[in-house]
Design a protein around this motif. Structure first.
Motif, mmCIF file in Angstrom:
data_model
loop_
_atom_site.group_PDB
_atom_site.id
_atom_site.type_symbol
_atom_site.label_atom_id
_atom_site.label_comp_id
_atom_site.label_asym_id
_atom_site.label_seq_id
_atom_site.Cartn_x
_atom_site.Cartn_y
_atom_site.Cartn_z
ATOM 1 N N TYR A 1 12.203 -2.677 2.561
ATOM 2 C CA TYR A 1 11.304 -1.726 3.208
ATOM 3 C C TYR A 1 12.034 -0.411 3.498
ATOM 4 O O TYR A 1 11.487 0.682 3.285
ATOM 5 C CB TYR A 1 10.749 -2.308 4.512
ATOM 6 C CG TYR A 1 9.858 -3.515 4.365
ATOM 7 C CD1 TYR A 1 9.444 -3.975 3.123
ATOM 8 C CD2 TYR A 1 9.423 -4.220 5.485
ATOM 9 C CE1 TYR A 1 8.617 -5.087 3.002
ATOM 10 C CE2 TYR A 1 8.596 -5.326 5.378
ATOM 11 C CZ TYR A 1 8.201 -5.762 4.126
ATOM 12 O OH TYR A 1 7.382 -6.860 4.025
ATOM 13 N N TYR A 2 13.265 -0.509 3.977
ATOM 14 C CA TYR A 2 14.054 0.690 4.256
ATOM 15 C C TYR A 2 14.424 1.418 2.960
ATOM 16 O O TYR A 2 14.431 2.656 2.909
ATOM 17 C CB TYR A 2 15.321 0.334 5.030
ATOM 18 C CG TYR A 2 15.064 -0.159 6.431
ATOM 19 C CD1 TYR A 2 14.922 0.745 7.486
ATOM 20 C CD2 TYR A 2 14.964 -1.511 6.709
ATOM 21 C CE1 TYR A 2 14.690 0.291 8.785
ATOM 22 C CE2 TYR A 2 14.724 -1.970 7.999
ATOM 23 C CZ TYR A 2 14.588 -1.069 9.028
ATOM 24 O OH TYR A 2 14.345 -1.511 10.310
ATOM 25 N N ILE A 3 14.736 0.643 1.913
ATOM 26 C CA ILE A 3 15.102 1.266 0.641
ATOM 27 C C ILE A 3 13.958 2.117 0.107
ATOM 28 O O ILE A 3 14.148 3.275 -0.281
ATOM 29 C CB ILE A 3 15.513 0.189 -0.387
ATOM 30 C CG1 ILE A 3 16.830 -0.481 0.029
ATOM 31 C CG2 ILE A 3 15.636 0.785 -1.786
ATOM 32 C CD1 ILE A 3 17.182 -1.711 -0.783
ATOM 33 N N ASN A 4 12.743 1.561 0.106
ATOM 34 C CA ASN A 4 11.621 2.314 -0.452
ATOM 35 C C ASN A 4 11.222 3.481 0.442
ATOM 36 O O ASN A 4 10.825 4.538 -0.049
ATOM 37 C CB ASN A 4 10.440 1.389 -0.724
ATOM 38 C CG ASN A 4 10.562 0.713 -2.083
ATOM 39 O OD1 ASN A 4 11.641 0.702 -2.676
ATOM 40 N ND2 ASN A 4 9.478 0.170 -2.580
ATOM 41 N N ARG B 1 0.842 -1.203 0.000
ATOM 42 C CA ARG B 1 0.000 0.000 0.000
ATOM 43 C C ARG B 1 0.874 1.249 0.000
ATOM 44 O O ARG B 1 0.555 2.243 -0.660
ATOM 45 C CB ARG B 1 -0.957 -0.009 1.199
ATOM 46 C CG ARG B 1 -2.047 1.068 1.087
ATOM 47 C CD ARG B 1 -3.077 0.943 2.189
ATOM 48 N NE ARG B 1 -2.527 1.253 3.514
ATOM 49 C CZ ARG B 1 -3.248 1.252 4.633
ATOM 50 N NH1 ARG B 1 -4.538 0.933 4.591
ATOM 51 N NH2 ARG B 1 -2.674 1.535 5.792
ATOM 52 N N GLY B 2 2.001 1.188 0.719
ATOM 53 C CA GLY B 2 2.944 2.295 0.683
ATOM 54 C C GLY B 2 3.446 2.553 -0.728
ATOM 55 O O GLY B 2 3.562 3.711 -1.158
ATOM 56 N N ALA B 3 3.721 1.479 -1.471
ATOM 57 C CA ALA B 3 4.191 1.634 -2.853
ATOM 58 C C ALA B 3 3.114 2.273 -3.723
ATOM 59 O O ALA B 3 3.419 3.105 -4.596
ATOM 60 C CB ALA B 3 4.595 0.278 -3.411
ATOM 61 N N ALA B 4 1.844 1.891 -3.496
ATOM 62 C CA ALA B 4 0.749 2.492 -4.264
ATOM 63 C C ALA B 4 0.615 3.978 -3.944
ATOM 64 O O ALA B 4 0.442 4.811 -4.842
ATOM 65 C CB ALA B 4 -0.557 1.755 -3.977
ATOM 66 N N TYR B 5 0.685 4.322 -2.659
ATOM 67 C CA TYR B 5 0.642 5.742 -2.276
ATOM 68 C C TYR B 5 1.823 6.497 -2.875
ATOM 69 O O TYR B 5 1.694 7.651 -3.304
ATOM 70 C CB TYR B 5 0.650 5.888 -0.761
ATOM 71 C CG TYR B 5 -0.690 5.676 -0.094
ATOM 72 C CD1 TYR B 5 -1.829 6.326 -0.548
ATOM 73 C CD2 TYR B 5 -0.822 4.833 1.014
ATOM 74 C CE1 TYR B 5 -3.062 6.142 0.064
ATOM 75 C CE2 TYR B 5 -2.047 4.644 1.640
ATOM 76 C CZ TYR B 5 -3.158 5.302 1.160
ATOM 77 O OH TYR B 5 -4.382 5.123 1.775
ATOM 78 N N ASN B 6 2.983 5.854 -2.904
ATOM 79 C CA ASN B 6 4.167 6.496 -3.469
ATOM 80 C C ASN B 6 3.944 6.824 -4.944
ATOM 81 O O ASN B 6 4.288 7.914 -5.414
ATOM 82 C CB ASN B 6 5.375 5.575 -3.308
ATOM 83 C CG ASN B 6 6.683 6.281 -3.564
ATOM 84 O OD1 ASN B 6 7.181 7.013 -2.707
ATOM 85 N ND2 ASN B 6 7.253 6.098 -4.744
ATOM 86 N N TYR C 1 5.201 2.357 4.981
ATOM 87 C CA TYR C 1 6.512 1.706 5.026
ATOM 88 C C TYR C 1 6.989 1.560 6.477
ATOM 89 O O TYR C 1 7.576 0.538 6.847
ATOM 90 C CB TYR C 1 7.542 2.511 4.240
ATOM 91 C CG TYR C 1 7.348 2.508 2.736
ATOM 92 C CD1 TYR C 1 6.928 1.368 2.065
ATOM 93 C CD2 TYR C 1 7.614 3.646 1.979
ATOM 94 C CE1 TYR C 1 6.767 1.363 0.691
ATOM 95 C CE2 TYR C 1 7.459 3.655 0.602
ATOM 96 C CZ TYR C 1 7.034 2.515 -0.042
ATOM 97 O OH TYR C 1 6.881 2.520 -1.400
ATOM 98 N N SER C 2 6.712 2.580 7.281
ATOM 99 C CA SER C 2 7.128 2.525 8.690
ATOM 100 C C SER C 2 6.395 1.423 9.435
ATOM 101 O O SER C 2 6.981 0.727 10.277
ATOM 102 C CB SER C 2 6.885 3.883 9.367
ATOM 103 O OG SER C 2 7.676 4.897 8.775
ATOM 104 N N LYS C 3 5.111 1.244 9.133
ATOM 105 C CA LYS C 3 4.343 0.171 9.770
ATOM 106 C C LYS C 3 4.899 -1.191 9.357
ATOM 107 O O LYS C 3 5.038 -2.102 10.195
ATOM 108 C CB LYS C 3 2.868 0.283 9.373
ATOM 109 C CG LYS C 3 1.974 -0.787 9.986
ATOM 110 C CD LYS C 3 1.909 -0.696 11.499
ATOM 111 C CE LYS C 3 0.930 -1.713 12.067
ATOM 112 N NZ LYS C 3 0.904 -1.699 13.552
ATOM 113 N N ALA C 4 5.239 -1.325 8.066
ATOM 114 C CA ALA C 4 5.835 -2.580 7.598
ATOM 115 C C ALA C 4 7.148 -2.853 8.317
ATOM 116 O O ALA C 4 7.433 -3.990 8.714
ATOM 117 C CB ALA C 4 6.051 -2.518 6.088
#
Length: 254
Positions: A132-135, A102-107, A119-122
Protein backbone atom coordinates in the motif's frame (compact mmCIF):
# COMPACT_ATOMS: atom_id res chain seq x y z
CA UNK A 1 -44.43 -26.08 -4.48
CA UNK A 2 -42.50 -24.79 -1.48
CA UNK A 3 -40.13 -27.73 -1.72
CA UNK A 4 -39.62 -27.01 -5.44
CA UNK A 5 -38.81 -23.35 -4.73
CA UNK A 6 -36.41 -24.39 -1.99
CA UNK A 7 -34.71 -26.88 -4.31
CA UNK A 8 -34.37 -24.21 -7.02
CA UNK A 9 -32.87 -21.81 -4.49
CA UNK A 10 -30.35 -24.39 -3.29
CA UNK A 11 -29.40 -25.10 -6.90
CA UNK A 12 -29.00 -21.36 -7.63
CA UNK A 13 -26.78 -20.88 -4.57
CA UNK A 14 -24.63 -23.84 -5.58
CA UNK A 15 -24.38 -22.51 -9.15
CA UNK A 16 -23.38 -19.04 -7.96
CA UNK A 17 -20.83 -20.55 -5.57
CA UNK A 18 -19.30 -22.56 -8.41
CA UNK A 19 -19.01 -19.49 -10.64
CA UNK A 20 -17.35 -17.57 -7.79
CA UNK A 21 -14.96 -20.46 -7.15
CA UNK A 22 -14.03 -20.68 -10.83
CA UNK A 23 -13.65 -16.92 -11.05
CA UNK A 24 -11.30 -16.90 -8.07
CA UNK A 25 -9.27 -19.71 -9.63
CA UNK A 26 -8.93 -17.87 -12.92
CA UNK A 27 -8.05 -14.67 -11.08
CA UNK A 28 -5.30 -16.36 -9.06
CA UNK A 29 -3.81 -17.86 -12.24
CA UNK A 30 -3.83 -14.51 -14.06
CA UNK A 31 -6.61 -15.39 -16.51
CA UNK A 32 -8.49 -12.15 -15.94
CA UNK A 33 -10.94 -12.24 -18.86
CA UNK A 34 -12.06 -15.74 -17.88
CA UNK A 35 -12.38 -14.58 -14.26
CA UNK A 36 -14.60 -11.66 -15.29
CA UNK A 37 -16.82 -14.01 -17.32
CA UNK A 38 -17.34 -16.26 -14.28
CA UNK A 39 -18.00 -13.33 -11.94
CA UNK A 40 -20.53 -11.98 -14.45
CA UNK A 41 -22.47 -15.25 -14.22
CA UNK A 42 -22.38 -15.09 -10.42
CA UNK A 43 -23.61 -11.49 -10.42
CA UNK A 44 -26.59 -12.46 -12.60
CA UNK A 45 -27.78 -14.59 -9.67
CA UNK A 46 -26.97 -12.07 -6.95
CA UNK A 47 -30.45 -10.70 -6.23
CA UNK A 48 -31.90 -14.18 -5.71
CA UNK A 49 -29.11 -15.91 -3.86
CA UNK A 50 -27.04 -13.31 -1.96
CA UNK A 51 -29.26 -13.29 1.17
CA UNK A 52 -29.08 -17.08 1.40
CA UNK A 53 -25.34 -17.72 1.50
CA UNK A 54 -24.14 -19.27 4.72
CA UNK A 55 -21.46 -17.22 6.45
CA UNK A 56 -22.51 -13.91 4.93
CA UNK A 57 -22.76 -12.31 1.51
CA UNK A 58 -19.66 -13.06 -0.62
CA UNK A 59 -20.46 -10.45 -3.25
CA UNK A 60 -18.14 -7.81 -1.78
CA UNK A 61 -15.28 -10.16 -2.75
CA UNK A 62 -16.87 -10.83 -6.14
CA UNK A 63 -17.06 -7.12 -6.97
CA UNK A 64 -13.57 -6.51 -5.58
CA UNK A 65 -12.08 -9.32 -7.63
CA UNK A 66 -14.02 -8.46 -10.79
CA UNK A 67 -12.90 -4.86 -10.40
CA UNK A 68 -9.27 -5.89 -9.94
CA UNK A 69 -9.50 -8.22 -12.94
CA UNK A 70 -10.96 -5.46 -15.13
CA UNK A 71 -8.08 -3.21 -14.08
CA UNK A 72 -5.61 -5.88 -15.16
CA UNK A 73 -7.36 -6.22 -18.52
CA UNK A 74 -6.91 -2.47 -19.05
CA UNK A 75 -8.30 -0.42 -21.96
CA UNK A 76 -11.89 0.38 -21.01
CA UNK A 77 -11.72 -1.91 -18.00
CA UNK A 78 -10.69 0.78 -15.54
CA UNK A 79 -14.08 2.53 -15.52
CA UNK A 80 -15.78 -0.84 -15.06
CA UNK A 81 -13.32 -1.59 -12.28
CA UNK A 82 -14.20 1.57 -10.39
CA UNK A 83 -17.92 0.78 -10.65
CA UNK A 84 -17.34 -2.69 -9.23
CA UNK A 85 -15.07 -1.44 -6.47
CA UNK A 86 -17.63 1.19 -5.48
CA UNK A 87 -20.10 -1.68 -5.00
CA UNK A 88 -17.53 -3.71 -3.07
CA UNK A 89 -16.92 -0.78 -0.72
CA UNK A 90 -20.67 -0.24 -0.28
CA UNK A 91 -21.03 -3.89 0.75
CA UNK A 92 -17.91 -3.93 2.93
CA UNK A 93 -16.78 -0.40 3.81
CA UNK A 94 -13.92 -1.58 6.04
CA UNK A 95 -12.21 -3.74 3.42
CA UNK A 96 -8.78 -2.22 2.78
CA UNK A 97 -8.14 -4.22 -0.37
CA UNK A 98 -11.12 -2.70 -2.19
CA UNK A 99 -9.81 0.82 -1.50
CA UNK A 100 -6.35 -0.28 -2.62
CA UNK A 101 -7.68 -1.77 -5.86
CA UNK A 102 -9.80 1.31 -6.58
CA UNK A 103 -6.71 3.43 -5.96
CA UNK A 104 -4.85 1.36 -8.56
CA UNK A 105 -7.68 1.89 -11.07
CA UNK A 106 -7.64 5.65 -10.45
CA UNK A 107 -3.86 5.59 -10.82
CA UNK A 108 -4.15 3.92 -14.24
CA UNK A 109 -6.62 6.64 -15.22
CA UNK A 110 -4.03 9.24 -14.11
CA UNK A 111 -6.39 10.52 -11.41
CA UNK A 112 -3.57 10.59 -8.90
CA UNK A 113 -5.25 12.62 -6.15
CA UNK A 114 -8.10 10.09 -6.00
CA UNK A 115 -5.60 7.24 -6.10
CA UNK A 116 -3.67 8.71 -3.16
CA UNK A 117 -6.89 9.20 -1.21
CA UNK A 118 -7.87 5.55 -1.67
CA UNK A 119 -4.37 4.26 -0.89
CA UNK A 120 -4.45 6.37 2.28
CA UNK A 121 -7.78 4.86 3.30
CA UNK A 122 -6.37 1.37 2.73
CA UNK A 123 -3.37 2.28 4.88
CA UNK A 124 -5.64 3.58 7.65
CA UNK A 125 -7.44 0.22 7.66
CA UNK A 126 -4.35 -1.99 7.31
CA UNK A 127 -1.24 0.03 8.22
CA UNK A 128 1.18 -2.90 8.00
CA UNK A 129 0.83 -3.69 4.29
CA UNK A 130 4.04 -2.60 2.53
CA UNK A 131 2.51 -2.70 -0.96
CA UNK A 132 0.00 0.00 0.00
CA UNK A 133 2.84 2.39 0.85
CA UNK A 134 4.75 1.44 -2.30
CA UNK A 135 1.85 2.28 -4.60
CA UNK A 136 1.00 5.47 -2.75
CA UNK A 137 4.66 6.47 -2.97
CA UNK A 138 4.60 5.89 -6.71
CA UNK A 139 1.50 8.05 -7.03
CA UNK A 140 3.18 10.83 -5.03
CA UNK A 141 6.18 10.55 -7.36
CA UNK A 142 3.90 10.99 -10.38
CA UNK A 143 2.68 14.32 -8.99
CA UNK A 144 6.25 15.34 -8.15
CA UNK A 145 5.80 15.10 -4.41
CA UNK A 146 9.02 13.19 -4.00
CA UNK A 147 9.42 13.93 -0.30
CA UNK A 148 6.18 12.10 0.48
CA UNK A 149 7.15 9.36 -1.98
CA UNK A 150 10.44 8.71 -0.17
CA UNK A 151 8.61 8.69 3.18
CA UNK A 152 6.27 5.98 1.88
CA UNK A 153 9.09 3.88 0.46
CA UNK A 154 10.99 4.22 3.76
CA UNK A 155 7.92 2.94 5.60
CA UNK A 156 7.53 0.06 3.14
CA UNK A 157 11.12 -0.98 3.77
CA UNK A 158 10.55 -0.82 7.54
CA UNK A 159 7.55 -3.11 7.20
CA UNK A 160 9.17 -5.49 4.73
CA UNK A 161 12.98 -5.20 4.54
CA UNK A 162 12.95 -7.94 1.86
CA UNK A 163 10.82 -5.98 -0.61
CA UNK A 164 12.78 -5.63 -3.83
CA UNK A 165 9.90 -3.52 -5.17
CA UNK A 166 10.29 -0.96 -2.37
CA UNK A 167 14.03 -0.57 -2.96
CA UNK A 168 13.55 -0.27 -6.74
CA UNK A 169 10.81 2.34 -6.33
CA UNK A 170 12.90 4.38 -3.91
CA UNK A 171 15.92 4.11 -6.21
CA UNK A 172 14.02 5.63 -9.14
CA UNK A 173 13.09 8.66 -7.01
CA UNK A 174 16.66 9.03 -5.72
CA UNK A 175 17.74 8.93 -9.37
CA UNK A 176 15.37 11.80 -10.19
CA UNK A 177 16.72 13.73 -7.21
CA UNK A 178 20.29 13.00 -8.39
CA UNK A 179 21.08 11.29 -5.10
CA UNK A 180 23.05 8.80 -7.15
CA UNK A 181 24.90 6.92 -4.42
CA UNK A 182 21.61 6.22 -2.66
CA UNK A 183 20.01 5.12 -5.92
CA UNK A 184 22.81 2.65 -6.61
CA UNK A 185 22.72 1.38 -3.02
CA UNK A 186 18.99 0.68 -3.27
CA UNK A 187 19.34 -1.07 -6.64
CA UNK A 188 22.09 -3.23 -5.21
CA UNK A 189 19.74 -4.25 -2.39
CA UNK A 190 16.92 -4.92 -4.85
CA UNK A 191 19.15 -7.11 -7.01
CA UNK A 192 20.39 -9.03 -3.98
CA UNK A 193 16.79 -9.89 -3.15
CA UNK A 194 16.44 -11.68 -6.50
CA UNK A 195 13.16 -10.17 -7.79
CA UNK A 196 10.70 -12.56 -9.34
CA UNK A 197 9.32 -12.51 -12.85
CA UNK A 198 10.90 -12.56 -16.33
CA UNK A 199 12.69 -9.34 -17.10
CA UNK A 200 12.43 -8.07 -13.52
CA UNK A 201 16.19 -7.69 -13.21
CA UNK A 202 16.31 -5.94 -16.59
CA UNK A 203 14.62 -2.90 -15.06
CA UNK A 204 17.01 -2.93 -12.11
CA UNK A 205 20.08 -2.97 -14.33
CA UNK A 206 18.70 -0.20 -16.53
CA UNK A 207 18.06 2.05 -13.53
CA UNK A 208 21.53 1.38 -12.15
CA UNK A 209 23.06 1.98 -15.58
CA UNK A 210 21.45 5.42 -15.73
CA UNK A 211 22.72 6.25 -12.23
CA UNK A 212 26.24 5.13 -13.13
CA UNK A 213 26.23 7.15 -16.34
CA UNK A 214 25.36 10.21 -14.28
CA UNK A 215 28.16 9.29 -11.88
CA UNK A 216 30.45 9.10 -14.95
CA UNK A 217 31.26 5.47 -14.11
CA UNK A 218 30.98 4.55 -17.77
CA UNK A 219 32.47 1.04 -17.73
CA UNK A 220 30.11 -0.02 -14.96
CA UNK A 221 27.19 1.66 -16.74
CA UNK A 222 27.91 -0.25 -19.96
CA UNK A 223 28.24 -3.47 -17.97
CA UNK A 224 24.77 -2.87 -16.51
CA UNK A 225 23.33 -2.18 -19.96
CA UNK A 226 24.85 -5.43 -21.19
CA UNK A 227 23.35 -7.31 -18.23
CA UNK A 228 19.96 -5.75 -18.96
CA UNK A 229 20.07 -6.78 -22.64
CA UNK A 230 21.25 -10.28 -21.75
CA UNK A 231 18.13 -10.77 -19.63
CA UNK A 232 15.61 -9.74 -22.27
CA UNK A 233 13.57 -12.72 -23.55
CA UNK A 234 14.77 -14.15 -26.88
CA UNK A 235 11.19 -13.93 -28.17
CA UNK A 236 11.51 -10.13 -28.16
CA UNK A 237 14.45 -10.25 -30.56
CA UNK A 238 12.71 -12.87 -32.69
CA UNK A 239 9.62 -10.65 -32.97
CA UNK A 240 11.74 -7.68 -34.05
CA UNK A 241 13.53 -9.88 -36.59
CA UNK A 242 10.19 -11.05 -38.02
CA UNK A 243 8.95 -7.46 -38.24
CA UNK A 244 12.12 -6.42 -40.08
CA UNK A 245 11.65 -9.29 -42.51
CA UNK A 246 8.08 -8.21 -43.25
CA UNK A 247 9.16 -4.60 -43.76
CA UNK A 248 11.89 -5.70 -46.14
CA UNK A 249 9.80 -8.15 -48.17
CA UNK A 250 8.03 -5.66 -50.45
CA UNK A 251 9.00 -5.05 -54.05
CA UNK A 252 9.75 -1.68 -55.60
CA UNK A 253 7.24 -0.17 -58.01
CA UNK A 254 8.50 1.36 -61.27
Amino acid sequence: MANQNEAELIEAVETATEHIRRGNGYYESGKFKEAVAEYNKAVELEADVAPHFGGGNPYAVVYNNRGAANSEIGCHGHDKAIGDLNKAIDLSPDDAESYYNRGAAYNDLEQYDKAISDYSKAIDLEPERAIYYINRGRAYNLIDNNGRAIDDFDRAVEINPDSSEAYLSRATVYLELRELDRAVEDINKALALNPRGPGAKTVHYLVRAEARFKQRKLYKAFADLWNALARLPLSLFQRESDEDAVLGSGSARH
